[in-house]
Design an enzyme around this catalytic site. Structure first.
Site, PDB file in Angstrom:
ATOM      1  N   HIS A 158      20.595  13.426  13.916  1.00 15.53           N
ATOM      2  CA  HIS A 158      20.633  14.780  13.357  1.00 15.53           C
ATOM      3  C   HIS A 158      19.559  15.660  13.992  1.00 15.53           C
ATOM      4  O   HIS A 158      19.801  16.825  14.320  1.00 15.53           O
ATOM      5  CB  HIS A 158      20.370  14.761  11.844  1.00 15.53           C
ATOM      6  CG  HIS A 158      21.326  13.936  11.051  1.00 15.53           C
ATOM      7  ND1 HIS A 158      21.023  12.673  10.595  1.00 15.53           N
ATOM      8  CD2 HIS A 158      22.595  14.196  10.633  1.00 15.53           C
ATOM      9  CE1 HIS A 158      22.055  12.190   9.915  1.00 15.53           C
ATOM     10  NE2 HIS A 158      23.020  13.090   9.927  1.00 15.53           N
ATOM     11  N   GLN A 205      35.846  13.495  15.360  1.00 15.54           N
ATOM     12  CA  GLN A 205      35.397  14.653  14.589  1.00 15.54           C
ATOM     13  C   GLN A 205      35.205  15.865  15.497  1.00 15.54           C
ATOM     14  O   GLN A 205      35.606  16.985  15.149  1.00 15.54           O
ATOM     15  CB  GLN A 205      34.088  14.310  13.882  1.00 15.54           C
ATOM     16  CG  GLN A 205      33.500  15.424  13.065  1.00 15.54           C
ATOM     17  CD  GLN A 205      32.369  14.912  12.183  1.00 15.54           C
ATOM     18  OE1 GLN A 205      32.585  14.485  11.062  1.00 15.54           O
ATOM     19  NE2 GLN A 205      31.152  14.938  12.699  1.00 15.54           N
ATOM     20  N   GLY A 251      27.667  15.846  16.851  1.00 11.64           N
ATOM     21  CA  GLY A 251      27.281  14.782  17.768  1.00 11.64           C
ATOM     22  C   GLY A 251      28.484  14.162  18.446  1.00 11.64           C
ATOM     23  O   GLY A 251      29.530  13.959  17.823  1.00 11.64           O
TER      24      GLY A 251
END
Lengths: 374, 374
Positions: A70, A212, A206
């Site tokens: 993150h 995703q 990411g």
């Protein structure tokens, strides 16, 4: 940025998870260097003010439990925007009915500490390097309750459940979506809400969660969302193992064997770089790695070995995620895999078995992009 | 503002409708007082400039074939915003597979003329009334191609077809959604795209399509879309008949009998205003009107009568559209109905039978809001 620690038994119902929302709300520590928003209107007000002042917003959606992956997204956002919004929201609609929403780690205080430390670091780096290197700062944390995010109907985890959803098919049914039918509907839905609430210039995801990234890029394109999708390279341990919240459950033995997923993908990538284009040649190279390791492990005793199952190894089109028989070198492809690390059968005294004492099955995913060849 | 002329035979496939897109593109007449945009990026640029200059945008989505109903939406938008964006796009995904996308009227030149005339009128009215009464102007027409609106996959009209969709259930399955399963998915999907492309301060919808207003309000709430939904009263002919693009198919005889839908709803409204709260009492009043008229018509000869079928008469909750057994006077309700006007059986020489010579079946819908009582 939506990751889920699999395999931990579910302790509570959706009702108690909403309670957790309320508990968290009561004890939210207020940090010093950014504002925390629990509802949309005040956040929108800030966003409007920033827009008027020609400032740019990079948005990093998370489910909390922040780790170096993150942080790398936020660092990237800081290089490209004046302001960074980070959301922390454990999204119920991306957890299936049998998945463990309630056991997803909620680590507000340590998350806020990490973000404050990062803001200090960004300021320090900027000061040290002089005026040449401007760095953005985390300006806002958006930590909504479930009721704010799902204001009218309780968030449903049933595939045929009622609600307001964004569906992206057939993309959402491929790869990870095969075993988790509601997952990408939940991700797309919550991202649409978050994007509308924050109206960012850029959003950061990411590379680790490749499907995703493909689903979100498709959503932004199809729905004309006025933001730029930025994909940040997977953060890896020095060995090559991709960082993941669930790595803490691995322990030393499974961590070493878990690296197989990366090694298998690297072998496939090498085949491609060496000129192979067929599925058989490219995925064969990966399979050869996993088969070899699995044979080696089976030959070991229960106190030494770590068994795993290959969930899938895929070679797919980068836009549609359709499986490829051949890679078009002008377009490239996506290599991805999922490995299920079984619990340790027997542990040794003093062995580092990770959180949960080696009993937690861990599903690892990883991917590499096969870049087009000039 | 998404209305559909029902009952006309379908002549062509989705492919020829995409062709129609291209034809229209080639011959688009460029108007004088506003810009026409066929793609999103230049529109977004204009929107950003307006935002910087503290101007406000009211957005009126249409499928073209503009009539007085649309104009009333734009007038309302002109009272509340400096700039008005009007979209003209016949949205394929809200037409079912057996519905008549291809026969939907495409009337670009006359639409543009109407909008130009309206802009002139708005300027004139403002000049005449002095500085006290500012009126907004139509600044932009957004007339995208299907490929712009559905950039990645062909727009599917199948309920289980692939694509990127917004679904709002169970709202979308009620009333009109019962007979048209893809309709509100199509409407919500295209509105999400249009809202993202135009990022309006306010969007305008007609009360006429009450379920559409409820679905859109729900979508805006659930997805945190930063716009205000404004509902404009139904425009009616002096008799009370709600304006609709499909009224042109009625002719004199069916127009008179078609008024029954309004009279039935009015009777139900009167029952409510007189203190009735039960479904039986309120809808009984409406049924009594339709039964009486239908009996009268059956007693007439084929050259005199106009037969119809009541599709539904509904008394529903204003937010959920769930059918109500009793109206909570603190919350009110929605009265709505659909009537299927059958083709005329026999026509008389010289009779005004409307477009299509009385042969086109016409489905009429209408509604009245039962306002909460203090």
């Amino acid at each position: 940025m939506f990751r889920w620690v699999k395999g931990v038994r579910s302790f509570s119902s959706a009702a108690s998870s909403l309670l957790a929302d309320a508990t968290t709300a009561a004890k939210l520590r207020q940090p010093a260097s950014f504002q925390v928003f629990r509802d949309v209107p005040p956040l929108r007000q800030l966003r409007r003010k920033l827009l008027k002042n020609d400032r740019t917003v990079g948005f990093v959606p998370t489910m909390g439990a922040l780790h170096e992956g993150h942080i790398s997204l936020i660092r990237q956002a800081a290089r490209e925007n004046t302001d960074i919004f980070v959301s922390i929201f454990v999204n119920p609609t991306q957890f299936g009915v049998n998945e463990d929403l309630s056991s997803y780690p909620r680590t507000w205080d340590s998350d806020v500490e990490k973000l404050e430390a990062l803001n200090e670091e960004l300021a320090r780096v900027e000061a040290e390097t002089g005026s040449g290197a401007k760095a953005g700062r985390i300006t806002a944390i958006f930590a909504p309750t479930s009721k704010v995010m799902y204001p009218t109907l309780p968030p449903s985890s049933e595939i045929d459940g009622d609600g307001s959803f964004v569906t992206i098919t057939p993309l959402s049914t491929k790869l990870e979506g095969g075993s988790r039918p509601v997952f990408f509907r939940g991700v797309a839905t919550v991202c649409m809400k978050l994007f509308n609430a924050t109206t960012p210039d850029r959003v950061y995801f990411g590379q680790k969660d490749v499907q995703q990234t493909v689903v979100i890029k498709r959503m932004v394109q199809d729905f004309h969302i006025g933001t730029e999708v930025r994909i940040v390279n997977t953060t890896r341990e020095p060995t090559g193992l991709a960082l993941s919240s669930r790595n803490v459950y691995l322990g030393e033995r499974r961590r070493a064997v878990g690296l197989t997923i990366y090694r298998a993908l690297k072998a496939a990538e090498e085949a491609y770089l060496a000129g192979k284009t067929s599925r058989a040649d490219i995925l064969g190279a990966a399979r050869s790695v996993t088969d070899t390791v699995l044979a080696e492990q089976h030959a070991l005793s229960k106190t030494e070995r770590s068994l795993f199952e290959v969930d899938y190894i895929s070679l797919a089109d980068p836009d549609s995620l359709e499986e490829l028989d051949f890679v078009d070198a002008a377009k490239g492809g996506v290599l991805s895999a999922a490995l299920k690390m079984a619990p340790l059968e027997e542990t040794k005294p003093g062995e580092d078995c990770g959180l949960g004492d080696g009993k937690v099955p861990v599903r690892l995913i990883d991917n590499l992009i096969l870049h087009p060849k000039a």
